[in-house]
Design an enzyme around this catalytic site. Sequence first.
Site, PDB file in Angstrom:
ATOM      1  N   SER A 262       0.838  -1.199   0.000  1.00  0.00           N
ATOM      2  CA  SER A 262       0.000   0.000   0.000  1.00  0.00           C
ATOM      3  C   SER A 262       0.871   1.246   0.000  1.00  0.00           C
ATOM      4  O   SER A 262       2.078   1.185   0.235  1.00  0.00           O
ATOM      5  CB  SER A 262      -0.885   0.009   1.241  1.00  0.00           C
ATOM      6  OG  SER A 262      -0.071   0.239   2.389  1.00  0.00           O
ATOM      7  N   LYS A 263       0.217   2.363  -0.236  1.00  0.00           N
ATOM      8  CA  LYS A 263       0.918   3.637  -0.227  1.00  0.00           C
ATOM      9  C   LYS A 263       1.449   3.936   1.180  1.00  0.00           C
ATOM     10  O   LYS A 263       2.491   4.549   1.354  1.00  0.00           O
ATOM     11  CB  LYS A 263      -0.042   4.734  -0.678  1.00  0.00           C
ATOM     12  CG  LYS A 263       0.634   6.075  -0.774  1.00  0.00           C
ATOM     13  CD  LYS A 263      -0.217   7.082  -1.473  1.00  0.00           C
ATOM     14  CE  LYS A 263       0.126   8.519  -1.120  1.00  0.00           C
ATOM     15  NZ  LYS A 263       1.122   8.731  -0.108  1.00  0.00           N
TER      16      LYS A 263
END
Length: 500
Positions: A262-263
């Site tokens: 994920s970011k």
Amino acid sequence: MTDSVRVRFAPSPTGALHIGGVRTALYNYLFARKMGGKFLLRIEDTDQARFVPGAEQYILDSLAWLGISPDEGVGVGGPHEPYRQSERKDLYKAYADQLLADGKAYYAFDTSEELDAMRASFESQGSAFQYNSLTRVKLKNSIALAPAEVEQLIASGTPYVIRLKVPAKGEVRFQDSIRDWVHVHTSSIDDKVLMKSDGMPTYHLANVVDDHIMEITHVIRGEEWLPSAPLHILLYQAFGWKAPQFAHLPLLLKPEGNGKLSKRDADLGGFPVFPMEWTDPATGAVSKGFKQEGYLKEATLNFLAFLGWNPGTEQEMFSLTELAEAFSLERINKAGAKFDVKKAQWFNEQYLKLQDPAALAKEYLPSLPADQGLSFVSLFLDRITFPQELADKVAEFKARPSVYEEAVLASKWNADAATGLQFIAQALPSVDSWEPEGIKHAIHEVLEANGIKMGKVMQILRVALSGNGAGPDLMISMQLWGKQEVIERLSAALAKFPTV
Ligand code: GLU
């Protein structure tokens, strides 16, 4: 030529293109090159609510940076123009109408409030609501209502959507190139909306219609689309079209391998998950990009290619052309691919060493005279991961040491070393030719004449001049510091080193 391979990358411009999307584009590109086929870029922008300004340009720029060049599509044109779905919106209605006429789709007039109420009532009984063969007969649609009523609702301008009439009984099966056979019972598939009440097609309809019209032979896309694939197969069947071959790529996992990348992982780990820097137009938040972090395009491509695929040999370094030659869908893994940032850095270090040093000097050390810049690049090239570290290295190199590495002093600083440094300090001023060979010769000569071994002195000399026990070639370093500077550094060290 319907026989030849045609693949597409079909991103939605809903934000910065994730690095996983770039991998999807790359695999499509490689497959097209390998098979002598065509690689298309289609922009799927029918969801107006999720449209983000600048996102399409970002996709184009990212692919251009890496050289993942489409043969057809947005930005290049081609026989199936336009390639932006928002410019094709009138076309989809006719296909939905065809399904309506064939009894494969139906009008549904349920308002969102009615559907919410339905969901709530199902939930209160502990089950989940599905718009399907069991429920559709009781809802407000052209299957449950009388034809006259349907006509009246349409004539009076009541908003409606068009839904796919998923067969009540049956199994959808297809053989994915990566996941092999996928079987799903139709009872688990919703009567998905094909046309929304605003007259726009949904992703599912537009995607299938365009893949058919654009003669796509292989759909290579992320695993997150696997749950949609059975519905897409049903749509192909409803239209009476041959479905393309599907290949769903493995997920990108966190560097530790537990869960989807994920970011947030990127922010915490300080590494990029976007190809290029991205400024969110709504919040102004800036996300790191591979390009701006100093990853070379060759390294980025090589790293991405190996996220879920391998050539089955020991070879790791592949140019884009070599990747295309070696690529095959068969060698893509089913299991998720760990996003190993260390590997990306390793690739960068390897490709950095293959860069033209003069070009690096010009770009990253622009304030230095060309010959000096070049010397610094040669000195530091195998000691850095990113080219922009060059400037820091030079600055660090030019600063006089303020501390001297304790451990080296403790083990190497002794009477022999001290005498050796004194002799070197005396000999250096008369070195005429201040270049690596000349300096080395002078040091060698004076130590030999006084019966001191080079090995006893050289690391201490390095500590005296740079502060560190290890570093780049010492003779080249001395040349770059310059004679006067070296003499001064040496006498400063001799004054500071403890007496032995
Ligand atoms: N528009 C979809 C996306 O954003 C395309 C999925 C597909 O390749 O079918 O990824």
